[in-house]
Design a protein around this motif. Structure first.
Motif, PDB file in Angstrom:
ATOM      1  N   TYR A   1       0.817  -1.220   0.000  1.00 51.10           N
ATOM      2  CA  TYR A   1       0.000   0.000   0.000  1.00 51.10           C
ATOM      3  C   TYR A   1       0.851   1.271   0.000  1.00 51.10           C
ATOM      4  O   TYR A   1       1.811   1.400   0.770  1.00 51.10           O
ATOM      5  CB  TYR A   1      -0.917   0.019   1.229  1.00 51.10           C
ATOM      6  CG  TYR A   1      -1.651   1.337   1.383  1.00 51.10           C
ATOM      7  CD1 TYR A   1      -2.774   1.610   0.623  1.00 51.10           C
ATOM      8  CD2 TYR A   1      -1.179   2.318   2.256  1.00 51.10           C
ATOM      9  CE1 TYR A   1      -3.437   2.827   0.738  1.00 51.10           C
ATOM     10  CE2 TYR A   1      -1.831   3.535   2.380  1.00 51.10           C
ATOM     11  CZ  TYR A   1      -2.958   3.788   1.612  1.00 51.10           C
ATOM     12  OH  TYR A   1      -3.593   4.997   1.719  1.00 51.10           O
TER      13      TYR A   1
ATOM     14  N   GLU B   1      -6.947   1.061  -3.512  1.00 48.70           N
ATOM     15  CA  GLU B   1      -6.580  -0.167  -2.813  1.00 48.70           C
ATOM     16  C   GLU B   1      -7.204  -1.377  -3.501  1.00 48.70           C
ATOM     17  O   GLU B   1      -8.313  -1.322  -4.012  1.00 48.70           O
ATOM     18  CB  GLU B   1      -7.046  -0.112  -1.354  1.00 48.70           C
ATOM     19  CG  GLU B   1      -6.305   0.921  -0.510  1.00 48.70           C
ATOM     20  CD  GLU B   1      -6.685   0.847   0.954  1.00 48.70           C
ATOM     21  OE1 GLU B   1      -6.712  -0.268   1.507  1.00 48.70           O
ATOM     22  OE2 GLU B   1      -6.955   1.905   1.547  1.00 48.70           O
TER      23      GLU B   1
ATOM     24  N   SER C   1      -4.233  -3.525  -0.227  1.00 42.52           N
ATOM     25  CA  SER C   1      -4.880  -2.711   0.804  1.00 42.52           C
ATOM     26  C   SER C   1      -3.897  -2.446   1.936  1.00 42.52           C
ATOM     27  O   SER C   1      -2.893  -3.148   2.099  1.00 42.52           O
ATOM     28  CB  SER C   1      -6.112  -3.439   1.347  1.00 42.52           C
ATOM     29  OG  SER C   1      -5.715  -4.598   2.055  1.00 42.52           O
ATOM     30  N   ARG C   2      -4.206  -1.431   2.698  1.00 45.45           N
ATOM     31  CA  ARG C   2      -3.359  -1.107   3.852  1.00 45.45           C
ATOM     32  C   ARG C   2      -3.290  -2.294   4.811  1.00 45.45           C
ATOM     33  O   ARG C   2      -2.233  -2.636   5.342  1.00 45.45           O
ATOM     34  CB  ARG C   2      -3.924   0.122   4.567  1.00 45.45           C
ATOM     35  CG  ARG C   2      -2.995   0.699   5.631  1.00 45.45           C
ATOM     36  CD  ARG C   2      -3.763   1.696   6.482  1.00 45.45           C
ATOM     37  NE  ARG C   2      -4.259   2.795   5.676  1.00 45.45           N
ATOM     38  CZ  ARG C   2      -3.647   3.976   5.525  1.00 45.45           C
ATOM     39  NH1 ARG C   2      -2.487   4.176   6.135  1.00 45.45           N
ATOM     40  NH2 ARG C   2      -4.188   4.930   4.793  1.00 45.45           N
TER      41      ARG C   2
END
Length: 392
Positions: free
Chosen positions: A249, A273, A279-280
């Motif tokens: 990310y 994302e 995604s984080r």
């Protein structure tokens, strides 16, 4: 009459010789240009690339060094979107670049970081077989050189296009090995397309594999194995190198720089994302579970260096194909169990080759016009016109 015929014959022979001489010159120029643009330029450009020097501490001076090449996003065209001329041109470029790099640089292992194919996500069984055959021809390599591949979204589809069939089809051709150790160095190859985090069966299986690898790595780090660690062959006690298609990310490419970074007008575009990057949450899990010392990824087609968490460096590897960028490149890595050093090797610029062809066409035109004495007339006309303008 006989003298007239003799003179005519000599003149005819003279004209034939002149035309043969012209044809010989044209063929020589065409051959020289083709030889340079399609063969020699790759040797001249890649010959300038050198393996970096890795600094090894004195107490680890006996460690072996591994030469690794990292490239990404080859995007071999399929039967739907691939024009035959585009296929021929760009695949020849990749074949010559790869084969020249193998011959000049002599790597021990080559990693391709996903999007091997452009249409793998929807190709029919026959089209897939044809694409695989072309890949194996372009990226052929000696037996002593290992070739390792991770899956990309164009190979098996994005999350909602991905299926067990597509993954198994990919893994049947490319070894599904997720954990690879050589010369005391651990490489973890992740199917980043499956790290959606929504609990789907394929995603759960991918996470379970990573957790199992994390357990093995943690056992290798322990001086005294706990009861949780099995008696199987332990891994080298080395922090792994993480290889995947999607980058970890990041908000955008705003902090990326260099000749092969994303164009200025695109660098501030926010990343989505699970589409442009992981995604984080998935990124944090990978960093927590695996604790890598280096991350290499593809997908963006452009170069970038990002520092994550506690100093983990991520390198985004640019595309290897002219289809995605004018100045493709790959990464050369010298690795030991504790250290690494990286260098970038650029391939020939596509516009350099095109400009060379344009100059050659112009030169051939000048040769032809000069042969038929047509070149002087427009020059003389322009000179006379200029003189008249000056006198009026």
């Amino acid at each position: 009459m006989a003298l007239i015929r003799l003179g005519f014959g000599r003149q005819h022979l003279y004209l034939l010789r002149r035309r043969s001489f012209l044809l010989s010159k044209l063929i020589a120029v065409v051959f020289a240009v083709l030889l340079f643009c399609e063969f020699l330029i790759y040797y001249l450009v890649i010959f300038r690339c050198d393996w970096p020097e890795v600094k090894t501490p004195a107490h680890n001076s006996g460690q072996e060094t591994l030469k690794a090449m990292f490239l990404a996003d080859t995007h071999l065209l399929g039967e739907i979107r691939g024009h035959w001329l585009d296929k021929l041109r760009r695949e020849w470029q990749m074949e010559r670049a790869f084969q020249t790099a193998l011959w000049l640089l002599q790597p021990e292992v080559v990693f391709i970081l996903g999007d091997i194919f452009d249409e793998g996500k929807w190709s029919s069984p026959q089209a897939w077989a044809d694409d695989v055959e072309r890949f194996q021809k372009i990226f052929r390599h000696p037996r002593h050189v290992l070739l390792k591949v991770v899956a990309g979204n164009h190979d098996i589809g994005f999350h909602y296009q991905m299926s067990t069939y597509k993954i198994k089809r990919f893994e049947k051709v490319f070894n599904p090995e997720r954990l690879f150790s050589w010369k005391g160095i651990n490489f973890v190859m992740v199917n980043s397309v499956a790290l959606e985090g929504d609990g789907c069966n394929l995603c759960s299986e991918a996470e379970a594999e990573i957790i199992e690898i994390s357990h093995k790595l943690n056992c290798s780090r322990e001086e005294h194995h706990s009861s949780r660690c099995t008696d199987e062959q332990p891994l080298p006690a080395s922090a792994p190198v993480l290889l995947q298609h999607f980058p970890l990310y990041r908000r955008s490419d705003a902090n990326c720089s260099g000749d092969d970074a994303a164009p200025l007008e695109e660098r501030d575009i926010p990343f989505k994302e699970r589409y442009d990057a992981l995604s984080r949450e998935a990124s944090q899990k990978l960093l927590w579970w695996l604790r890598p010392r280096l991350v290499l990824s593809g997908h963006t087609h452009s170069a970038c260096e990002v520092l994550h968490g506690a100093g983990t460096m991520e390198i985004s590897v640019p595309s290897f194909s002219w289809r995605n960028r004018n100045n493709p490149s790959f990464i050369m890595g010298m690795l030991t169990p504790t250290e690494y050093a990286l260098a970038k090797c650029y391939l020939p610029y596509e516009n350099t080759v095109l400009a060379t062809y344009c100059v050659a066409v112009g030169f051939l035109a000048v040769l032809t016009l000069a042969h038929f004495k047509l070149l002087a007339s427009p020059l003389l006309f322009g000179w006379n016109l200029l003189r008249k303008l000056k006198t009026t």
